[in-house]
Write an enzyme that holds these catalytic residues in place. Sequence first.
Site, short mmCIF file in Angstrom:
data_model
loop_
_atom_site.label_atom_id
_atom_site.label_comp_id
_atom_site.label_asym_id
_atom_site.label_seq_id
_atom_site.Cartn_x
_atom_site.Cartn_y
_atom_site.Cartn_z
N SER A 7 0.60 29.01 56.94
CA SER A 7 0.53 29.36 58.36
C SER A 7 1.87 29.84 58.89
O SER A 7 2.88 29.13 58.83
CB SER A 7 0.08 28.14 59.17
OG SER A 7 0.18 28.42 60.55
N HIS A 32 -2.20 32.83 57.24
CA HIS A 32 -2.91 32.27 58.40
C HIS A 32 -2.07 32.50 59.65
O HIS A 32 -0.91 32.07 59.73
CB HIS A 32 -3.14 30.78 58.15
CG HIS A 32 -4.00 30.11 59.19
ND1 HIS A 32 -5.37 30.16 59.18
CD2 HIS A 32 -3.66 29.36 60.27
CE1 HIS A 32 -5.85 29.47 60.20
NE2 HIS A 32 -4.83 28.97 60.88
N ASP A 34 -1.82 32.02 63.70
CA ASP A 34 -2.33 31.21 64.81
C ASP A 34 -1.95 31.79 66.16
O ASP A 34 -0.78 31.76 66.54
CB ASP A 34 -1.73 29.80 64.72
CG ASP A 34 -2.30 28.99 63.58
OD1 ASP A 34 -3.53 28.86 63.51
OD2 ASP A 34 -1.51 28.50 62.74
N MET A 36 -2.20 31.46 70.19
CA MET A 36 -2.47 30.44 71.24
C MET A 36 -2.15 31.03 72.60
O MET A 36 -1.13 31.71 72.76
CB MET A 36 -1.58 29.22 70.99
CG MET A 36 -1.71 28.63 69.61
SD MET A 36 -0.60 27.23 69.40
CE MET A 36 -0.89 26.84 67.68
N HIS A 65 -6.47 33.18 63.43
CA HIS A 65 -7.13 32.03 64.07
C HIS A 65 -6.83 32.09 65.56
O HIS A 65 -5.70 31.82 65.98
CB HIS A 65 -6.58 30.74 63.44
CG HIS A 65 -7.08 29.48 64.06
ND1 HIS A 65 -6.49 28.26 63.80
CD2 HIS A 65 -8.10 29.23 64.92
CE1 HIS A 65 -7.13 27.31 64.47
NE2 HIS A 65 -8.11 27.88 65.17
N MET A 67 -6.89 30.71 69.08
CA MET A 67 -7.06 29.53 69.93
C MET A 67 -6.90 30.02 71.36
O MET A 67 -5.91 29.70 72.05
CB MET A 67 -6.03 28.47 69.56
CG MET A 67 -6.38 27.74 68.26
SD MET A 67 -4.97 26.95 67.49
CE MET A 67 -4.35 28.34 66.54
N MET A 136 -11.00 22.01 62.13
CA MET A 136 -9.69 21.54 62.58
C MET A 136 -9.53 20.07 62.19
O MET A 136 -10.34 19.22 62.58
CB MET A 136 -9.54 21.68 64.10
CG MET A 136 -9.50 23.10 64.62
SD MET A 136 -8.29 24.18 63.83
CE MET A 136 -6.77 23.26 64.06
N ASP A 174 -7.76 23.06 58.45
CA ASP A 174 -6.56 23.48 59.18
C ASP A 174 -5.93 22.31 59.91
O ASP A 174 -6.47 21.82 60.90
CB ASP A 174 -6.95 24.59 60.16
CG ASP A 174 -5.74 25.24 60.81
OD1 ASP A 174 -4.60 24.92 60.41
OD2 ASP A 174 -5.95 26.08 61.70
#
Length: 215
Positions: A7, A32, A34, A36, A65, A67, A136, A174
Amino acid sequence: MALIAPSLLSADFLNLQRDSDMLNKSEADWFHLDVMDGRFVPNISFGLPVIAHIRKATQKVCDVHLMIEEPEKYAADFKAAGADILTIHIEACRHLHRNIQQIKQLGMKAGVAVNPHTPVHLLADIIADLDLVCLMSVNPGFGGQKFIPHTLHKIQQLKAMITEKNAQTLIEIDGGVTLENAPSIIQAGADVLVAGNTVFKSADPVATIAALKAL
Ligand code: DX5
Ligand code: ZN
């Protein structure tokens, strides 16, 4: 043998080219990424411009991913930035089926992420449409948290559902994955391991990725 997805969240943001080069040389399968928004989760990470640059630097599959709230508003933008897999949260989608079709029509693999409190049985009527379920194993928002053991039970439940529906869906775990707990996670039925701190805070990230890959 699981797929390994280091990640970016735990990488050195002043040295993303160096860390991407490290990953290219390693046995990692996916990168990966992320995203947010400070609304769906209580943190803000990075967005489209960073992913577009990582896309140029990496030879790995870009596993994005999200979020974020209202992910459908940005799906086309993440495709343009270079996402291969786009994962959205079930808790952020009122019309999950529509949103999954949108991601596939844009030419990406489609994933759904579920928070620790969300039962996997809520996926029963969508599982056959999914390329990936991201379970998660921490509350999303931050790297470096502790693995929630109940996740092992959810992996088994999800695996049984996938088998029963004759689906091809991959199970990704994850949060809080370590060299110590990875064997039991794989044993429970996981296909993909995300690893942030375990990889990027280790003395030799390439060797750590190889060690995860060898489990
Ligand atoms: C958490 C993110 C994770 C995070 C994992 O909200 O979705 O992908 O980077 O980091 P570690 O492996 O350090 O728990
Ligand atoms: Zn993630």
